[in-house]
Write an enzyme that holds these catalytic residues in place. Structure first.
Site, PDB file in Angstrom:
ATOM      1  CG  LEU A  16      -1.978  -1.034   1.374  1.00 56.39           C
ATOM      2  CD1 LEU A  16      -2.693  -0.864   2.704  1.00 56.39           C
ATOM      3  CD2 LEU A  16      -2.969  -0.939   0.230  1.00 56.39           C
ATOM      4  CE  LYS A  17       3.591   7.166  -1.815  1.00 57.20           C
ATOM      5  NZ  LYS A  17       3.187   8.019  -0.654  1.00 57.20           N
ATOM      6  CG  HIS A  18       0.589   3.780   4.590  1.00 58.05           C
ATOM      7  ND1 HIS A  18      -0.342   3.704   5.605  1.00 58.05           N
ATOM      8  CD2 HIS A  18       0.890   2.493   4.268  1.00 58.05           C
ATOM      9  CE1 HIS A  18      -0.581   2.439   5.895  1.00 58.05           C
ATOM     10  NE2 HIS A  18       0.157   1.682   5.096  1.00 58.05           N
ATOM     11  CD  GLU A  83       5.051   7.834   2.363  1.00 61.77           C
ATOM     12  OE1 GLU A  83       4.519   8.834   1.830  1.00 61.77           O
ATOM     13  OE2 GLU A  83       6.074   7.303   1.916  1.00 61.77           O
ATOM     14  N   GLY A 192      -2.545   4.936  -3.501  1.00 62.89           N
ATOM     15  CA  GLY A 192      -2.133   4.048  -4.584  1.00 62.89           C
ATOM     16  C   GLY A 192      -1.491   2.779  -4.071  1.00 62.89           C
TER      17      GLY A 192
END
Length: 350
Positions: A16-18, A83, A192
């Site tokens: 997952l794109k945090h 992130e 994303g």
């Protein structure tokens, strides 16, 4: 990607794109870095959030574990990248429900060639220190890899964190849950997915990790102190005071030296810029180890090809007391101005 997986050459890994900012940390003496620099509000927020994560995970043991963690990073010359997701550094589509970080990379410089940890080794490292990890899905067959891209096409416009995670869990060959649930800490809006090719061995190693339980968190009943948003609100009009409050609340076990933010020995942070000739002298010097040699080669190539980047050197205030004419310490920030520089650099290296 599908062809490489089909031929048994690689496995496809999806995470997952945090939605946050890149924050790097290398220990109390190694420093904290964000936004192509250090000693700024972003790094202060990162240190505070990291300190709070330790308190959540270790409770009363947090100060001891923070000190041991710093010692581990500095002895092994390790840098962790994460992130950093907060509601105070600007929103990225949705204001997160919580302020947190997820570890995305671990690099060990050691005393030889730099080593980027594989995802299984990264998860093992994070579980040892009870640091947050991301959700990971592995696709090791043509069927699963093809299904992923079909699912992506179907969900890319309207898919939410819940629906995307559910579908990926159904089609992936291996799924390892992250320690931070995107829906709980950030929300349903998903920035994303990140897909990349990894070695086939990752599947075997991840299978082992999947069978181990997540480490328990001992700080649930502890007093965690003021939250990030409370500190920001209390010092809204003065950024320096915000930084001071954040670092003090992070605790001296994690961050005992504030000179990157406020200077040292009568020198303020604004006077930290070193002479531009430092880079020239560095390139002319005889490298003492492999890492220095490779850094010199990289800078020479970037300068020779006029890649859009700036090389800025600063006095290392953390070692200001040990300075002498033949023993000078600096920090270098390489600021890449355009993404095209990375592509051109890769082409040159081929």
């Amino acid at each position: 990607m599908i062809e490489m997986v089909s031929q048994g050459l690689a496995t496809m890994e999806v995470t997952l794109k945090h939605s946050g900012s890149l924050f790097m940390y290398a220990g109390n003496r190694g420093g904290a870095y964000a936004k192509n620099s250090f000693g700024n509000i972003y790094t202060a927020v990162g240190v505070f959030v990291l300190g709070r994560l330790f308190r959540e995970a270790w409770g009363r043991e947090a100060p001891k574990m923070q000190a041991e963690f710093n010692d581990c990073l500095e002895k092994n010359r390790i840098s962790i990248s994460m992130e950093l997701v907060t509601a105070v550094l600007g929103d990225h589509g949705q204001r997160p429900k919580d302020d947190y970080a997820v570890i995305t990379a671990v690099t060990e410089l050691g005393h030889g060639k730099p080593q980027f940890y594989s995802t299984p080794k990264l998860i093992e490292f994070c579980r040892k220190w009870r640091l947050p990890t991301n959700h990971v899905w592995l696709f090791s067959t043509r069927k699963s890899a093809t299904s992923f891209f079909a699912a992506y096409d179907a969900l890319c416009e309207e898919g939410t964190a819940t629906s995307v995670c559910k579908v990926l869990g159904e089609i992936a060959d291996i799924s390892v849950r992250g320690s931070k649930d995107h829906v709980i800490v950030q929300g349903e809006i998903l920035e994303g997915l990140v897909a990349r090719i990894v070695s086939r061995e990752s599947s075997v190693q991840m299978e082992v990790l999947r069978n181990f339980q997540q480490p328990s968190l001992d700080g649930g009943d502890s007093d965690l102190g003021l939250s990030l948003r409370e500190i920001y609100a209390a010092n809204r009009s003065d950024e320096k005071q915000q930084i001071k409050a954040l670092l003090e609340n992070a605790g001296s076990s994690l961050c005992s030296d504030h000179c990157d933010w406020f200077g040292n020995s009568g020198l303020d942070a604004q006077s930290r810029n070193a002479d531009r000739s430092v880079v020239t002298h560095f390139l002319q010097a005889h490298p003492m180890d492999y890492a220095t040699k490779k850094l010199q080669e990289m800078i020479r190539l970037m300068k020779k090809r006029n890649l859009p980047a700036a090389f800025k050197c600063y006095w290392n205030y953390q070692k200001i007391d040990s300075l002498s004419n033949d023993n000078l310490y600096y920090k270098m920030v390489i600021h890449v101005h355009k993404d095209s520089a990375f592509r051109r650099y890769q082409q040159e290296m081929r």
